[in-house]
Design a protein around this motif. Sequence first.
Motif, PDB file in Angstrom:
ATOM      1  N   VAL A 220       0.865  -1.187   0.000  1.00  0.00           N
ATOM      2  CA  VAL A 220       0.000   0.000   0.000  1.00  0.00           C
ATOM      3  C   VAL A 220       0.900   1.236   0.000  1.00  0.00           C
ATOM      4  O   VAL A 220       1.751   1.400   0.875  1.00  0.00           O
ATOM      5  CB  VAL A 220      -0.953  -0.005   1.208  1.00  0.00           C
ATOM      6  N   LYS A 221       0.700   2.095  -0.970  1.00  0.00           N
ATOM      7  CA  LYS A 221       1.644   3.200  -1.178  1.00  0.00           C
ATOM      8  C   LYS A 221       1.563   4.265  -0.088  1.00  0.00           C
ATOM      9  O   LYS A 221       2.568   4.870   0.277  1.00  0.00           O
ATOM     10  CB  LYS A 221       1.397   3.841  -2.551  1.00  0.00           C
ATOM     11  N   ARG A 222       0.359   4.506   0.427  1.00  0.00           N
ATOM     12  CA  ARG A 222       0.208   5.548   1.447  1.00  0.00           C
ATOM     13  C   ARG A 222      -0.810   5.088   2.469  1.00  0.00           C
ATOM     14  O   ARG A 222      -1.905   4.626   2.124  1.00  0.00           O
ATOM     15  CB  ARG A 222      -0.226   6.867   0.808  1.00  0.00           C
ATOM     16  N   ILE A 223      -0.441   5.204   3.739  1.00  0.00           N
ATOM     17  CA  ILE A 223      -1.337   4.854   4.838  1.00  0.00           C
ATOM     18  C   ILE A 223      -1.419   6.046   5.776  1.00  0.00           C
ATOM     19  O   ILE A 223      -0.393   6.646   6.133  1.00  0.00           O
ATOM     20  CB  ILE A 223      -0.830   3.622   5.637  1.00  0.00           C
ATOM     21  N   VAL A 224      -2.637   6.423   6.150  1.00  0.00           N
ATOM     22  CA  VAL A 224      -2.849   7.432   7.189  1.00  0.00           C
ATOM     23  C   VAL A 224      -3.314   6.686   8.437  1.00  0.00           C
ATOM     24  O   VAL A 224      -4.378   6.054   8.430  1.00  0.00           O
ATOM     25  CB  VAL A 224      -3.887   8.488   6.770  1.00  0.00           C
ATOM     26  N   ALA A 225      -2.507   6.721   9.482  1.00  0.00           N
ATOM     27  CA  ALA A 225      -2.795   5.982  10.712  1.00  0.00           C
ATOM     28  C   ALA A 225      -3.136   6.970  11.817  1.00  0.00           C
ATOM     29  O   ALA A 225      -2.404   7.940  12.037  1.00  0.00           O
ATOM     30  CB  ALA A 225      -1.597   5.124  11.119  1.00  0.00           C
ATOM     31  N   THR A 226      -4.249   6.730  12.508  1.00  0.00           N
ATOM     32  CA  THR A 226      -4.704   7.649  13.540  1.00  0.00           C
ATOM     33  C   THR A 226      -4.723   6.993  14.914  1.00  0.00           C
ATOM     34  O   THR A 226      -4.841   5.773  15.041  1.00  0.00           O
ATOM     35  CB  THR A 226      -6.128   8.165  13.243  1.00  0.00           C
ATOM     36  N   ASP A 227      -4.615   7.810  15.931  1.00  0.00           N
ATOM     37  CA  ASP A 227      -4.832   7.393  17.313  1.00  0.00           C
ATOM     38  C   ASP A 227      -5.013   8.658  18.136  1.00  0.00           C
ATOM     39  O   ASP A 227      -4.457   9.704  17.789  1.00  0.00           O
ATOM     40  CB  ASP A 227      -3.654   6.562  17.849  1.00  0.00           C
ATOM     41  N   GLN A 228      -5.795   8.567  19.211  1.00  0.00           N
ATOM     42  CA  GLN A 228      -5.952   9.729  20.077  1.00  0.00           C
ATOM     43  C   GLN A 228      -5.026   9.665  21.285  1.00  0.00           C
ATOM     44  O   GLN A 228      -4.956  10.606  22.070  1.00  0.00           O
ATOM     45  CB  GLN A 228      -7.409   9.853  20.543  1.00  0.00           C
ATOM     46  N   ASP A 229      -4.280   8.571  21.421  1.00  0.00           N
ATOM     47  CA  ASP A 229      -3.357   8.384  22.541  1.00  0.00           C
ATOM     48  C   ASP A 229      -1.950   8.803  22.103  1.00  0.00           C
ATOM     49  O   ASP A 229      -1.382   8.226  21.169  1.00  0.00           O
ATOM     50  CB  ASP A 229      -3.380   6.915  22.967  1.00  0.00           C
ATOM     51  N   LEU A 230      -1.385   9.800  22.766  1.00  0.00           N
ATOM     52  CA  LEU A 230      -0.062  10.296  22.388  1.00  0.00           C
ATOM     53  C   LEU A 230       1.015   9.241  22.587  1.00  0.00           C
ATOM     54  O   LEU A 230       2.002   9.193  21.835  1.00  0.00           O
ATOM     55  CB  LEU A 230       0.269  11.559  23.180  1.00  0.00           C
ATOM     56  N   ARG A 231       0.838   8.383  23.597  1.00  0.00           N
ATOM     57  CA  ARG A 231       1.805   7.297  23.782  1.00  0.00           C
ATOM     58  C   ARG A 231       1.800   6.361  22.575  1.00  0.00           C
ATOM     59  O   ARG A 231       2.844   5.910  22.109  1.00  0.00           O
ATOM     60  CB  ARG A 231       1.464   6.501  25.046  1.00  0.00           C
ATOM     61  N   ALA A 232       0.598   6.044  22.098  1.00  0.00           N
ATOM     62  CA  ALA A 232       0.478   5.151  20.944  1.00  0.00           C
ATOM     63  C   ALA A 232       1.129   5.776  19.714  1.00  0.00           C
ATOM     64  O   ALA A 232       1.845   5.096  18.961  1.00  0.00           O
ATOM     65  CB  ALA A 232      -0.982   4.820  20.684  1.00  0.00           C
ATOM     66  N   LEU A 233       0.887   7.053  19.490  1.00  0.00           N
ATOM     67  CA  LEU A 233       1.461   7.710  18.323  1.00  0.00           C
ATOM     68  C   LEU A 233       2.986   7.719  18.391  1.00  0.00           C
ATOM     69  O   LEU A 233       3.665   7.493  17.381  1.00  0.00           O
ATOM     70  CB  LEU A 233       0.922   9.137  18.201  1.00  0.00           C
ATOM     71  N   ALA A 234       3.538   7.967  19.576  1.00  0.00           N
ATOM     72  CA  ALA A 234       4.996   7.941  19.734  1.00  0.00           C
ATOM     73  C   ALA A 234       5.538   6.536  19.490  1.00  0.00           C
ATOM     74  O   ALA A 234       6.593   6.351  18.865  1.00  0.00           O
ATOM     75  CB  ALA A 234       5.380   8.437  21.127  1.00  0.00           C
TER      76      ALA A 234
END
Length: 376
Positions: A220-234
């Motif tokens: 998959v050429k581009r993925i937008v991944a979301t989360d509302q938890d800053l720990r998860a994003l880090a």
Amino acid sequence: MTDFPILTWTDPAAGTTHTARWRSEAGNPPPKRVTIADDRTTADAAYRQACEGIALLWRGDFQNARQLLQAMSRRADRKPRKAATSPLDAFNLHRQAQSQRARTLGMLLIPLQADYSIDLRRAPDVHEACSEAYGEGEEPSVVSLRELLGLIGAHEWRKKGVEIPALDGERIHPHYGVFSPVRGEYVDLVAKAPLPSQALAFDIGTGTGVLAALLAKRGVKRIVATDQDLRALACARENLSRLGLQSQVELREADLFPEGRAPLVICNPPWLPARPSSPIERAVYDPDSRMLRGFLDGLAAHLEPNGEGWLIMSDFAEHLGLRSRDALLAMIEAAGLRVAGRDDIKPKHPKASDASDPLYQARVAEVTSLWRLKVK
């Protein structure tokens, strides 16, 4: 005025009162009654006081405190279980017992200096583990030994990582408070399902970033991944960078969806509609199926024409009586979606074969599914 709870206790030997910052990742309030404990404290006395709501601030040898906690754990585990009358009753009794056990064993406390050093004999260096979970230290604090040992264990998991066969044996390194992908069956489902497109995908609630990484590995050429938890994003950012996939995956802080539409939108929400008792449980417990409903209700507006939404769900909740299959299908119907297909897999985790587990009957029947959803 402080913005964190304060623990207060009295040292009977010196007749002085002390205070320190109280740390609890589960959000538990500081104990109201605290006594000093040391190497002379017996396991029976410690367990009795903990059951009465009296916390024990440890002043002895650190390794002796660990042994005392183990002895208290054995006493807690000897408590007779109530007989369950149904799978739902078994679940509620299990959760109640877990909560009581955690509350009791959380009464053995360890003081931390401002730099997270522990001024006790044979104490380990926990600076790195505490800094990863709490950030840099600023003032002395007190934490339960049980939580502190959890931090140490999480630190070791983060260093070692979890091998993901679907990622060609690469490892995902979970951060403290971010659910570890130790149950690999849902990853295997995503690895094998036919991709509707390789142009763009949304990964909703990315956590460690494992599914975003897998989609990137699948082309998959581009993925937008979301989360509302800053720990998860880090955590996801670190894992994707380590795997060399950061250019394919864009991380965004969001409650569910990013803006726009995609031909593939994937979500692995918490599987059980119940209230979490700690932050780490938010990956397992979804009160009132909030995330599940939010994903289903918003999916049609974020799918491109002929796109697919992949909902990854265990039917564990169904076997426990927490949610019926008909209720799930009704949610899908009400969201203007239809089921285009479903891939199933049986879990392989140890609890699925442990007949002594109070939820064994539900676990042995459990199936994890990838639901392929389309707009009607």
